[in-house]
Write a protein that holds these residues in place. Sequence first.
Motif, PDB file in Angstrom:
ATOM      1  N   GLU A 178       2.238   1.611   4.271  1.00  0.00           N
ATOM      2  CA  GLU A 178       2.999   2.862   4.314  1.00  0.00           C
ATOM      3  C   GLU A 178       4.272   2.736   3.490  1.00  0.00           C
ATOM      4  O   GLU A 178       5.350   3.175   3.893  1.00  0.00           O
ATOM      5  CB  GLU A 178       3.322   3.238   5.764  1.00  0.00           C
ATOM      6  CG  GLU A 178       2.085   3.369   6.638  1.00  0.00           C
ATOM      7  CD  GLU A 178       2.407   3.392   8.133  1.00  0.00           C
ATOM      8  OE1 GLU A 178       3.600   3.480   8.478  1.00  0.00           O
ATOM      9  OE2 GLU A 178       1.477   3.316   8.918  1.00  0.00           O
ATOM     10  N   ALA A 179       4.153   2.132   2.315  1.00  0.00           N
ATOM     11  CA  ALA A 179       5.317   1.780   1.507  1.00  0.00           C
ATOM     12  C   ALA A 179       5.839   2.952   0.673  1.00  0.00           C
ATOM     13  O   ALA A 179       5.086   3.812   0.256  1.00  0.00           O
ATOM     14  CB  ALA A 179       4.962   0.629   0.581  1.00  0.00           C
ATOM     15  N   GLU A 180       7.143   2.926   0.446  1.00  0.00           N
ATOM     16  CA  GLU A 180       7.810   3.797  -0.523  1.00  0.00           C
ATOM     17  C   GLU A 180       8.063   2.923  -1.750  1.00  0.00           C
ATOM     18  O   GLU A 180       8.499   1.787  -1.617  1.00  0.00           O
ATOM     19  CB  GLU A 180       9.153   4.284   0.019  1.00  0.00           C
ATOM     20  CG  GLU A 180       9.059   5.161   1.226  1.00  0.00           C
ATOM     21  CD  GLU A 180      10.443   5.527   1.759  1.00  0.00           C
ATOM     22  OE1 GLU A 180      11.462   5.284   1.058  1.00  0.00           O
ATOM     23  OE2 GLU A 180      10.513   6.035   2.883  1.00  0.00           O
ATOM     24  N   VAL A 181       7.785   3.466  -2.929  1.00  0.00           N
ATOM     25  CA  VAL A 181       7.964   2.722  -4.160  1.00  0.00           C
ATOM     26  C   VAL A 181       8.908   3.494  -5.067  1.00  0.00           C
ATOM     27  O   VAL A 181       8.712   4.677  -5.303  1.00  0.00           O
ATOM     28  CB  VAL A 181       6.607   2.478  -4.873  1.00  0.00           C
ATOM     29  CG1 VAL A 181       6.799   1.683  -6.144  1.00  0.00           C
ATOM     30  CG2 VAL A 181       5.616   1.791  -3.939  1.00  0.00           C
ATOM     31  N   THR A 232      11.302  -1.238  -6.499  1.00  0.00           N
ATOM     32  CA  THR A 232      11.815  -1.509  -5.158  1.00  0.00           C
ATOM     33  C   THR A 232      10.809  -0.924  -4.185  1.00  0.00           C
ATOM     34  O   THR A 232      10.441   0.250  -4.290  1.00  0.00           O
ATOM     35  CB  THR A 232      13.197  -0.868  -4.937  1.00  0.00           C
ATOM     36  OG1 THR A 232      14.095  -1.394  -5.925  1.00  0.00           O
ATOM     37  CG2 THR A 232      13.731  -1.172  -3.553  1.00  0.00           C
ATOM     38  N   VAL A 233      10.350  -1.759  -3.266  1.00  0.00           N
ATOM     39  CA  VAL A 233       9.328  -1.352  -2.301  1.00  0.00           C
ATOM     40  C   VAL A 233       9.897  -1.501  -0.897  1.00  0.00           C
ATOM     41  O   VAL A 233      10.485  -2.531  -0.566  1.00  0.00           O
ATOM     42  CB  VAL A 233       8.059  -2.220  -2.432  1.00  0.00           C
ATOM     43  CG1 VAL A 233       6.992  -1.795  -1.449  1.00  0.00           C
ATOM     44  CG2 VAL A 233       7.519  -2.183  -3.852  1.00  0.00           C
ATOM     45  N   VAL A 254       0.885  -1.165   0.000  1.00  0.00           N
ATOM     46  CA  VAL A 254       0.000   0.000   0.000  1.00  0.00           C
ATOM     47  C   VAL A 254       0.921   1.213   0.000  1.00  0.00           C
ATOM     48  O   VAL A 254       1.612   1.493   0.984  1.00  0.00           O
ATOM     49  CB  VAL A 254      -0.925   0.010   1.241  1.00  0.00           C
ATOM     50  CG1 VAL A 254      -1.793   1.254   1.228  1.00  0.00           C
ATOM     51  CG2 VAL A 254      -1.774  -1.254   1.284  1.00  0.00           C
ATOM     52  N   TRP A 255       0.956   1.915  -1.112  1.00  0.00           N
ATOM     53  CA  TRP A 255       1.843   3.042  -1.314  1.00  0.00           C
ATOM     54  C   TRP A 255       1.405   4.205  -0.445  1.00  0.00           C
ATOM     55  O   TRP A 255       0.246   4.624  -0.480  1.00  0.00           O
ATOM     56  CB  TRP A 255       1.813   3.429  -2.785  1.00  0.00           C
ATOM     57  CG  TRP A 255       2.936   4.280  -3.267  1.00  0.00           C
ATOM     58  CD1 TRP A 255       3.916   4.868  -2.541  1.00  0.00           C
ATOM     59  CD2 TRP A 255       3.178   4.644  -4.625  1.00  0.00           C
ATOM     60  NE1 TRP A 255       4.767   5.569  -3.346  1.00  0.00           N
ATOM     61  CE2 TRP A 255       4.329   5.442  -4.638  1.00  0.00           C
ATOM     62  CE3 TRP A 255       2.546   4.371  -5.822  1.00  0.00           C
ATOM     63  CZ2 TRP A 255       4.852   5.980  -5.813  1.00  0.00           C
ATOM     64  CZ3 TRP A 255       3.060   4.892  -6.985  1.00  0.00           C
ATOM     65  CH2 TRP A 255       4.205   5.697  -6.977  1.00  0.00           C
ATOM     66  N   ALA A 256       2.329   4.747   0.350  1.00  0.00           N
ATOM     67  CA  ALA A 256       2.039   5.892   1.222  1.00  0.00           C
ATOM     68  C   ALA A 256       1.761   7.122   0.362  1.00  0.00           C
ATOM     69  O   ALA A 256       2.379   7.319  -0.685  1.00  0.00           O
ATOM     70  CB  ALA A 256       3.215   6.152   2.160  1.00  0.00           C
TER      71      ALA A 256
END
Length: 176
Positions: free
Chosen positions: A171-174, A151-152, A132-134
Amino acid sequence: MKKLICLLMVSALILSLAACSGNQKEESASSIVIDSSSKSAAEPTTAGNDGTKAVSKADLPKTEGVDVDLTKMSSTMVYSEVLNMQQHPDEYTDKIVRMKGPFNVTELDGNRYYACVIKDATACCSTGIEFVWAGDHSYPDDYPKVNEEITVTGTFNVYTEGKSKYLQLKEAEVVF
């Protein structure tokens, strides 16, 4: 009969001496045994006469702020670690995980799920972890193309939908 027993005993003695010949090989990555029961970052200890060492997960290299960095592992180790995440998710909950692989999106029952796909060394089997992309992002405009390398990095989480449990990095960074 006594000669046969004596011959068998001598043969067993020779075989046991040959097995303990002290012929030491150079240590390779495949000779490392991960001791998942260890909770401390103690020095590796010899696990047996074959030269293997027991290493806790805390001793594995990690990137600053990342608890499990799958980008630093071989494809076989990555696949194994993801399988371990699936089988023992409570050990990973709330840990920061970084992974790399092709982007995928699935739509099911009106819901859209985004994932980073992990393939095994032979590329025959694949699995993935949803993310889930922040922030505020719109699909497809802000997202990578399907199968594009991403890259996650996110917080490992387990959630229930219906009667099933699912893994995700929230709260992912992609990066792509």
